[in-house]
Motif scaffolding. Structure first.
Motif, PDB file in Angstrom:
ATOM      1  N   LEU A   1       1.859 -44.466  65.694  1.00  0.00           N
ATOM      2  CA  LEU A   1       1.589 -43.351  65.366  1.00  0.00           C
ATOM      3  C   LEU A   1       0.094 -43.258  65.605  1.00  0.00           C
ATOM      4  O   LEU A   1      -0.751 -42.476  66.089  1.00  0.00           O
ATOM      5  CB  LEU A   1       1.833 -42.855  63.290  1.00  0.00           C
ATOM      6  CG  LEU A   1       1.120 -42.273  62.760  1.00  0.00           C
ATOM      7  CD1 LEU A   1       1.127 -40.623  63.493  1.00  0.00           C
ATOM      8  CD2 LEU A   1       1.148 -41.922  61.299  1.00  0.00           C
ATOM      9  N   GLU A   2      -0.061 -44.530  65.062  1.00  0.00           N
ATOM     10  CA  GLU A   2      -1.917 -44.297  65.398  1.00  0.00           C
ATOM     11  C   GLU A   2      -2.309 -43.623  66.899  1.00  0.00           C
ATOM     12  O   GLU A   2      -2.760 -42.940  67.158  1.00  0.00           O
ATOM     13  CB  GLU A   2      -2.295 -46.129  65.127  1.00  0.00           C
ATOM     14  CG  GLU A   2      -4.359 -45.771  65.678  1.00  0.00           C
ATOM     15  CD  GLU A   2      -4.374 -47.248  64.585  1.00  0.00           C
ATOM     16  OE1 GLU A   2      -5.434 -47.681  65.769  1.00  0.00           O
ATOM     17  OE2 GLU A   2      -4.149 -48.086  64.122  1.00  0.00           O
ATOM     18  N   LEU A   3      -1.175 -44.389  68.077  1.00  0.00           N
ATOM     19  CA  LEU A   3      -1.206 -44.204  69.566  1.00  0.00           C
ATOM     20  C   LEU A   3      -0.863 -43.094  69.814  1.00  0.00           C
ATOM     21  O   LEU A   3      -1.931 -42.418  70.411  1.00  0.00           O
ATOM     22  CB  LEU A   3      -0.558 -45.426  70.025  1.00  0.00           C
ATOM     23  CG  LEU A   3      -0.956 -47.060  70.082  1.00  0.00           C
ATOM     24  CD1 LEU A   3       0.352 -47.851  70.529  1.00  0.00           C
ATOM     25  CD2 LEU A   3      -2.247 -46.647  70.614  1.00  0.00           C
ATOM     26  N   ALA A   4      -0.128 -42.259  69.082  1.00  0.00           N
ATOM     27  CA  ALA A   4      -0.488 -40.819  69.340  1.00  0.00           C
ATOM     28  C   ALA A   4      -1.137 -39.990  68.592  1.00  0.00           C
ATOM     29  O   ALA A   4      -1.329 -38.768  69.790  1.00  0.00           O
ATOM     30  CB  ALA A   4       1.458 -40.617  68.544  1.00  0.00           C
ATOM     31  N   ILE A   5      -1.962 -40.210  67.789  1.00  0.00           N
ATOM     32  CA  ILE A   5      -2.961 -39.596  67.236  1.00  0.00           C
ATOM     33  C   ILE A   5      -3.745 -39.656  68.324  1.00  0.00           C
ATOM     34  O   ILE A   5      -4.811 -38.674  68.777  1.00  0.00           O
ATOM     35  CB  ILE A   5      -2.483 -39.033  65.812  1.00  0.00           C
ATOM     36  CG1 ILE A   5      -2.196 -39.215  65.586  1.00  0.00           C
ATOM     37  CG2 ILE A   5      -4.198 -38.740  65.300  1.00  0.00           C
ATOM     38  CD1 ILE A   5      -2.032 -39.673  63.292  1.00  0.00           C
ATOM     39  N   GLN A   6      -3.733 -41.162  68.755  1.00  0.00           N
ATOM     40  CA  GLN A   6      -5.312 -41.350  69.075  1.00  0.00           C
ATOM     41  C   GLN A   6      -5.481 -40.776  70.564  1.00  0.00           C
ATOM     42  O   GLN A   6      -6.747 -40.609  71.488  1.00  0.00           O
ATOM     43  CB  GLN A   6      -6.147 -42.743  68.898  1.00  0.00           C
ATOM     44  CG  GLN A   6      -6.461 -42.713  67.160  1.00  0.00           C
ATOM     45  CD  GLN A   6      -7.204 -42.120  66.845  1.00  0.00           C
ATOM     46  OE1 GLN A   6      -8.406 -41.544  67.646  1.00  0.00           O
ATOM     47  NE2 GLN A   6      -7.306 -41.793  65.770  1.00  0.00           N
ATOM     48  N   MET A   7      -4.574 -41.282  71.494  1.00  0.00           N
ATOM     49  CA  MET A   7      -4.170 -41.085  72.487  1.00  0.00           C
ATOM     50  C   MET A   7      -3.966 -40.217  73.845  1.00  0.00           C
ATOM     51  O   MET A   7      -3.675 -39.078  74.873  1.00  0.00           O
ATOM     52  CB  MET A   7      -3.393 -42.309  72.864  1.00  0.00           C
ATOM     53  CG  MET A   7      -4.368 -43.534  72.785  1.00  0.00           C
ATOM     54  SD  MET A   7      -5.785 -43.973  73.428  1.00  0.00           S
ATOM     55  CE  MET A   7      -5.318 -44.782  75.192  1.00  0.00           C
ATOM     56  N   GLY A   8      -2.401 -39.282  71.735  1.00  0.00           N
ATOM     57  CA  GLY A   8      -1.768 -37.540  72.833  1.00  0.00           C
ATOM     58  C   GLY A   8      -2.414 -37.014  73.098  1.00  0.00           C
ATOM     59  O   GLY A   8      -1.888 -36.111  72.596  1.00  0.00           O
ATOM     60  N   VAL A   9      -3.716 -36.787  72.132  1.00  0.00           N
ATOM     61  CA  VAL A   9      -3.914 -35.156  71.631  1.00  0.00           C
ATOM     62  C   VAL A   9      -5.615 -35.488  72.667  1.00  0.00           C
ATOM     63  O   VAL A   9      -6.204 -35.841  73.042  1.00  0.00           O
ATOM     64  CB  VAL A   9      -4.797 -35.423  69.905  1.00  0.00           C
ATOM     65  CG1 VAL A   9      -5.077 -34.004  70.345  1.00  0.00           C
ATOM     66  CG2 VAL A   9      -3.582 -35.861  70.117  1.00  0.00           C
ATOM     67  N   GLU A  10      -5.768 -34.014  73.296  1.00  0.00           N
ATOM     68  CA  GLU A  10      -6.485 -34.015  74.800  1.00  0.00           C
ATOM     69  C   GLU A  10      -8.209 -34.281  74.329  1.00  0.00           C
ATOM     70  O   GLU A  10      -8.953 -34.651  74.831  1.00  0.00           O
ATOM     71  CB  GLU A  10      -6.473 -33.308  75.458  1.00  0.00           C
ATOM     72  CG  GLU A  10      -5.474 -33.392  76.662  1.00  0.00           C
ATOM     73  CD  GLU A  10      -5.373 -31.837  77.465  1.00  0.00           C
ATOM     74  OE1 GLU A  10      -5.837 -31.344  76.990  1.00  0.00           O
ATOM     75  OE2 GLU A  10      -4.120 -31.804  78.235  1.00  0.00           O
TER      76      GLU A  10
ATOM     77  N   LYS B   1       4.226 -45.751  76.244  1.00  0.00           N
ATOM     78  CA  LYS B   1       4.394 -44.342  76.120  1.00  0.00           C
ATOM     79  C   LYS B   1       3.742 -44.082  75.133  1.00  0.00           C
ATOM     80  O   LYS B   1       3.327 -42.524  75.216  1.00  0.00           O
ATOM     81  CB  LYS B   1       6.059 -44.595  75.737  1.00  0.00           C
ATOM     82  CG  LYS B   1       6.354 -43.379  75.029  1.00  0.00           C
ATOM     83  CD  LYS B   1       8.798 -43.166  74.778  1.00  0.00           C
ATOM     84  CE  LYS B   1       9.047 -42.439  74.313  1.00  0.00           C
ATOM     85  NZ  LYS B   1       9.805 -42.439  73.740  1.00  0.00           N
ATOM     86  N   GLU B   2       3.680 -44.709  74.386  1.00  0.00           N
ATOM     87  CA  GLU B   2       2.617 -44.063  72.763  1.00  0.00           C
ATOM     88  C   GLU B   2       1.759 -43.444  73.100  1.00  0.00           C
ATOM     89  O   GLU B   2       0.747 -42.942  72.306  1.00  0.00           O
ATOM     90  CB  GLU B   2       2.833 -44.646  71.860  1.00  0.00           C
ATOM     91  CG  GLU B   2       4.480 -45.058  70.802  1.00  0.00           C
ATOM     92  CD  GLU B   2       4.581 -43.696  70.506  1.00  0.00           C
ATOM     93  OE1 GLU B   2       4.062 -42.864  70.466  1.00  0.00           O
ATOM     94  OE2 GLU B   2       6.381 -43.621  70.224  1.00  0.00           O
TER      95      GLU B   2
END
Length: 423
Positions: free
Chosen positions: A160-169, A200-201
């Motif tokens: 979750l942390e990676l998806a939030i921190q790295m997946g948002v421009e 991936k995340e």
């Protein structure tokens, strides 16, 4: 002491806002019914000391530190809040103004014990507003039914942390040291994810993640080389050495498929040259590339390693006088090793010049002509050039020049035969 936020929700002590967000990734143990945003009193919350962005900073300033909420005491959160503010004061000021004018617009994520997974800057702004306005503030966030106690739950938290921190421009980019160390801890140390999962995340390429893991391993070796703790990652940040090491590790992997004596010797030579680059300043990434192209990737690599082997050992002796804990310690120790670094650089320059002579025919002929011109000038000047006089030289220096002329005579005689054979 930790507080169970979900128990407080059940008791009516924490209010539901009515918002029901959608997770940026899929977590198997989280259902839509759990995704509700609550208004959480700030006193129950605390910064995540495992967060990739701030873990290195904590290690630098405080070593091992026990996280806790303001309900226990504000010292921990106050220390981390200072990091958040110093990292990007402009962004914090903007966030605080937005919350003050329009209230909190973007919710965060917290664990059920109050650990903040996403929303450090918003939490920091809210804490400052309490002091500035004297009003009660609440952090609006999803309360996830997880803690760091179970490894399986930590894996989901990290996803979750990676998806939030790295997946948002529009998110603040990770420092490269922090990101690489986070990947290393997640994949290698804690074994929470595979390389493919992490890539991936975090929206990275698999090869990039692999290179980052290899860079952290090289960082460990470099820190041991300079006599610092192998997890003193903050030193790499302070001397701005991550990018050169990232560049170097890819070349070492290319030229040395298997670790062995030549790899180890080249690695230590490269570490010594990196130390020289730090001492003198300049574009270390470009200098590393020059070293790779002019020495490591040439037939002269083994010869150069052998030539500087003793110099590297003497440098290490200087570095091992006492443990290095800070960048200032490192620079001070390098200052004490100025003679070794100068000799290392002189040998490097000589090697590079020799390598460059053979790059094309015109340069090669030009170098031979320049040697001839120097000898002719000496001959016309009775053994010297310019305004020099023999009384400017010591006896040892005169002997040294004579011996070099004898060698030039012998070598040139042999070379005449080589060129005669080619005619």
């Amino acid at each position: 002491m930790t507080t169970d936020l979900r128990a407080l929700v059940a008791n009516g002590d924490i209010a539901f806002t009515g918002a029901k967000p959608k997770l940026p990734t899929t977590l198997p143990d989280v259902t839509d019914s759990m995704l509700e945003v609550y208004r959480i009193p700030l006193k129950y919350l605390y910064y995540n000391d495992e967060n990739g962005r701030i873990a290195t900073q904590i290690k630098r300033e405080y070593g091992d530190i026990t996280p806790h909420s303001d309900e226990t005491g504000a010292d921990y959160n106050d220390k981390i809040a200072q990091f958040i503010e110093e990292d990007n004061p402009t962004a914090l000021k903007k966030t605080k103004k937005s919350i003050k004018d329009k209230s909190q617009q973007v919710y965060g994520y917290v664990l059920q014990d109050g650990r903040i997974i996403d929303g450090n800057r918003r939490f920091t702004a809210l804490r400052q507003l309490v002091d500035e306005l004297g009003t009660t503030q609440y952090f609006e966030a999803v309360i996830l039914p997880f803690t760091y106690d179970a490894k399986a739950q930590r894996a989901q938290i990290k996803r979750l942390e990676l998806a939030i921190q790295m997946g948002v421009e529009d998110k603040l980019q990770y420092d490269p040291v922090d990101l690489s160390v986070d990947a290393y801890n997640t994949i290698i140390i804690d074994e929470l994810m595979t390389v493919n999962d992490y890539a991936k995340e975090s929206n990275l390429k698999v090869k990039d993640v692999e290179d980052r893991l290899a860079t952290v391993e090289l960082i460990h070796d470099f820190l041991v080389f300079i006599n610092a703790p192998d997890n003193a990652y903050y030193l790499i940040k302070d001397v701005k050495l991550y990018n050169p090491l990232y560049e170097l590790v890819k070349k070492l992997q290319k030229y040395f498929q298997n670790a062995g004596p030549k790899y180890s010797q080249t690695k230590e030579t490269a570490f010594a040259l990196l130390s020289k680059m730090i001492s003198t300043g300049g574009d270390t990434v470009r200098e590393v590339r020059d070293y790779v192209n002019n020495v490591m990737d040439t037939a002269n690599n083994d010869e150069y390693n052998n030539q500087v082997e003793d110099i590297v050992e003497h440098l290490r002796d200087k570095l091992e006088v006492e443990p290095i804990k800070t960048a200032a310690d490192f620079r001070k120790r390098l200052d004490s090793a100025t003679p070794e670094l100068r000799e290392l650089n002189e040998t490097y320059v000589t090697t590079v010049n020799r390598q460059n002579r053979g790059k094309n025919v015109d340069n090669f002929i030009g170098d031979v002509k320049e040697t001839l011109n120097t000898l002719q000038d000496m001959h016309r000047g009775g053994g010297l050039t310019g305004n020099l006089h023999f009384n400017n030289f010591s006896r040892d220096q005169i002997e040294e020049i004579r011996d070099m002329l004898v060698k030039i005579n012998l070598v040139s005689s042999d070379l005449i035969g080589v060129y005669e054979d080619e005619l």
